[in-house]
Design a protein around this motif. Structure first.
Motif, PDB file in Angstrom:
ATOM      1  N   THR A 174      48.210  33.825  69.391  1.00 16.75           N
ATOM      2  CA  THR A 174      47.364  34.893  69.936  1.00 16.75           C
ATOM      3  C   THR A 174      47.293  36.066  68.968  1.00 16.75           C
ATOM      4  OG1 THR A 174      48.032  34.236  72.169  1.00 16.75           O
ATOM      5  CG2 THR A 174      47.003  36.399  71.908  1.00 16.75           C
ATOM      6  N   ALA A 175      48.449  36.447  68.420  1.00 10.89           N
ATOM      7  CA  ALA A 175      48.471  37.539  67.444  1.00 10.89           C
ATOM      8  C   ALA A 175      47.658  37.185  66.206  1.00 10.89           C
ATOM      9  CB  ALA A 175      49.910  37.865  67.063  1.00 10.89           C
ATOM     10  N   SER A 176      47.714  35.930  65.784  1.00 16.17           N
ATOM     11  CA  SER A 176      46.957  35.498  64.602  1.00 16.17           C
ATOM     12  C   SER A 176      45.453  35.602  64.841  1.00 16.17           C
ATOM     13  CB  SER A 176      47.332  34.053  64.252  1.00 16.17           C
ATOM     14  OG  SER A 176      46.500  33.544  63.229  1.00 16.17           O
ATOM     15  N   GLY A 177      44.994  35.138  66.012  1.00 18.62           N
ATOM     16  CA  GLY A 177      43.566  35.213  66.308  1.00 18.62           C
ATOM     17  C   GLY A 177      43.075  36.646  66.415  1.00 18.62           C
ATOM     18  N   ILE A 178      43.888  37.522  67.010  1.00 16.89           N
ATOM     19  CA  ILE A 178      43.499  38.933  67.117  1.00 16.89           C
ATOM     20  C   ILE A 178      43.419  39.566  65.736  1.00 16.89           C
ATOM     21  CG2 ILE A 178      44.276  41.183  67.932  1.00 16.89           C
ATOM     22  CD1 ILE A 178      45.377  39.776  70.400  1.00 16.89           C
ATOM     23  N   ALA A 179      44.396  39.268  64.877  1.00 13.03           N
ATOM     24  CA  ALA A 179      44.374  39.820  63.516  1.00 13.03           C
ATOM     25  C   ALA A 179      43.119  39.375  62.761  1.00 13.03           C
ATOM     26  CB  ALA A 179      45.632  39.393  62.766  1.00 13.03           C
ATOM     27  N   SER A 180      42.764  38.109  62.902  1.00 16.23           N
ATOM     28  CA  SER A 180      41.569  37.620  62.209  1.00 16.23           C
ATOM     29  C   SER A 180      40.298  38.230  62.781  1.00 16.23           C
ATOM     30  CB  SER A 180      41.509  36.090  62.313  1.00 16.23           C
ATOM     31  OG  SER A 180      42.655  35.500  61.726  1.00 16.23           O
ATOM     32  N   GLY A 181      40.241  38.402  64.125  1.00 16.21           N
ATOM     33  CA  GLY A 181      39.066  39.020  64.726  1.00 16.21           C
ATOM     34  C   GLY A 181      38.877  40.462  64.302  1.00 16.21           C
ATOM     35  N   VAL A 182      39.984  41.213  64.221  1.00 12.26           N
ATOM     36  CA  VAL A 182      39.898  42.605  63.772  1.00 12.26           C
ATOM     37  C   VAL A 182      39.524  42.665  62.290  1.00 12.26           C
ATOM     38  CG1 VAL A 182      41.259  44.695  63.393  1.00 12.26           C
ATOM     39  CG2 VAL A 182      41.440  43.460  65.549  1.00 12.26           C
ATOM     40  N   ALA A 183      40.028  41.734  61.498  1.00 15.84           N
ATOM     41  CA  ALA A 183      39.650  41.691  60.081  1.00 15.84           C
ATOM     42  C   ALA A 183      38.145  41.481  59.931  1.00 15.84           C
ATOM     43  CB  ALA A 183      40.421  40.589  59.367  1.00 15.84           C
ATOM     44  N   SER A 184      37.566  40.649  60.805  1.00 11.09           N
ATOM     45  CA  SER A 184      36.108  40.443  60.758  1.00 11.09           C
ATOM     46  C   SER A 184      35.356  41.721  61.108  1.00 11.09           C
ATOM     47  CB  SER A 184      35.717  39.318  61.715  1.00 11.09           C
ATOM     48  OG  SER A 184      36.338  38.107  61.354  1.00 11.09           O
ATOM     49  N   ALA A 185      35.835  42.440  62.137  1.00  9.16           N
ATOM     50  CA  ALA A 185      35.178  43.687  62.530  1.00  9.16           C
ATOM     51  C   ALA A 185      35.280  44.732  61.423  1.00  9.16           C
ATOM     52  CB  ALA A 185      35.793  44.219  63.826  1.00  9.16           C
ATOM     53  N   LEU A 186      36.440  44.808  60.777  1.00 11.89           N
ATOM     54  CA  LEU A 186      36.602  45.766  59.679  1.00 11.89           C
ATOM     55  C   LEU A 186      35.764  45.358  58.466  1.00 11.89           C
ATOM     56  CD1 LEU A 186      40.447  46.503  59.840  1.00 11.89           C
ATOM     57  CD2 LEU A 186      38.565  47.842  60.792  1.00 11.89           C
TER      58      LEU A 186
END
Length: 344
Positions: A174-186
């Motif tokens: 879950t933490a990995s998916g959130i990190a990747s999603g935020v990286a996409s937004a940034l």
């Protein structure tokens, strides 16, 4: 290029992207399951020294580039659902490398997860395409996400110790998916900054550099967290990564970018139903796969007689050769003593 050719190219690039992500996940899972992979201190250094890890990084990068190219030629509503095929492609690849067959429960779990993920993507969409976070919003999102990832990683570590390898792996996934999603937004914010169209004014060079550093940190953190998650198997953690990634992006879009669910209130209900369907798939994938190996404890040596300072060693009885050697060492001979005659 006409619309039909662009759609075909977008589909092909989406399939290439899904294959790249699937191969990367299988490589990471094999690396996580390798007996020689260390854990604890020095694990990161040992991981960065492995060629298999950098192969997985390269495959992830190739999948990301193909995904971006597909979005250039096709709409988001087509490319995003096709990206969910990563899980369907990873299952047979992982089973082939492990020399086993995909179980019926795993296929059912994959299809349930895929249906839920497609449903979530179908009811979400940007209200105004092209919008991005401001620099202040990006910093707030980065800070809040870092705290959330720390909490999830800590909970995953506690679950790994108390509830087993799989229980802890889902928290890291879950933490990995959130990190990747935020990286996409940034990344979207950085793209707007480089195009001098960032909301709130033109950023300075150090602000742009800060965004690049944050993107790199979240992207690499997502890879490392997924590497830890795959110690509990591949299918369930990969499903959770694929679910939490668009979920994080959707939360950012709804909260900060004015995005909304399509069809109003019905869209919210459809999203809730899709989330339940995906959760059912994750449960099936968690219970339907092979049990991850656990290291067996080393057998303790058999206990023997002990003395004050350790095991007691009993010397063998001395024979005639040993007695002769002892006499020579003492510089003489040993003469047998006559037995005393009994008193009369």
């Amino acid at each position: 290029m006409n619309a039909a050719a662009g759609t075909v190219l977008a589909v092909l690039l989406s399939l290439v992207s899904a294959a790249g992500y699937a191969l990367a996940a299988v490589a990471q899972a094999r690396l996580a399951a390798a007996p020689s992979t260390p854990s604890g201190r020095g694990a990161l250094r040992a991981l960065l020294a492995r060629g298999q890890w950098w192969s997985a990084v390269g495959l992830n990068a190739a999948g990301a580039l193909a995904h971006v190219a597909a979005l250039h030629y096709g709409p988001l509503t087509l490319v995003q659902p096709l990206g969910a095929l990563t899980l369907v492609a990873a299952l047979p690849l992982a089973a082939y490398t492990a020399r086993r067959r995909v179980t019926r429960t795993e296929w059912r779990g994959a299809l349930w997860t895929l249906a839920g993920l497609v449903g979530l993507v179908a009811v979400t969409g940007p209200a105004a395409p092209g919008e991005s976070l401001t620099l202040a919003e990006a910093l707030v999102v980065a800070g809040a996400t870092a705290l959330l990832i720390a909490a999830l990683a800590g909970g995953g570590r506690a679950g790994r110790e108390g509830g087993g390898v799989r229980a802890g792996g889902l928290g890291h996934a879950t933490a990995s998916g959130i990190a990747s999603g935020v990286a996409s937004a940034l990344t979207q914010t950085l793209t707007a900054a480089l195009a001098l169209s960032l909301p709130g004014g033109r950023p300075t060079w150090w602000q742009t550099a800060l965004l690049a550093v944050l993107i790199s940190a979240f992207a690499m953190g997502g890879l490392l967290l997924s590497q830890t998650a795959y110690r509990g198997g591949l299918a369930a953690p990969l499903a959770v990564v694929n679910l939490s990634n668009p979920a994080a992006a959707a939360v950012i879009g709804v909260a900060l970018l004015g995005e909304t669910f399509r069809a109003g209130a019905w869209g919210w209900l459809a999203a809730a139903a899709a989330a339940l369907v995906a959760a059912r798939g994750v449960v099936l994938l968690t219970t339907g796969g092979p049990t991850p190996p656990h290291p067996e404890p080393e057998a303790a040596p058999e206990a023997g007689p002990t003395g004050p300072t350790g095991p007691l060693t009993v010397p063998p009885p001395l024979g005639e050769p040993a007695l002769s050697n002892l006499a020579e060492a003492l510089g003489g001979t040993l003469t047998p003593v006559r037995e005393a005659e009994p008193a009369r």
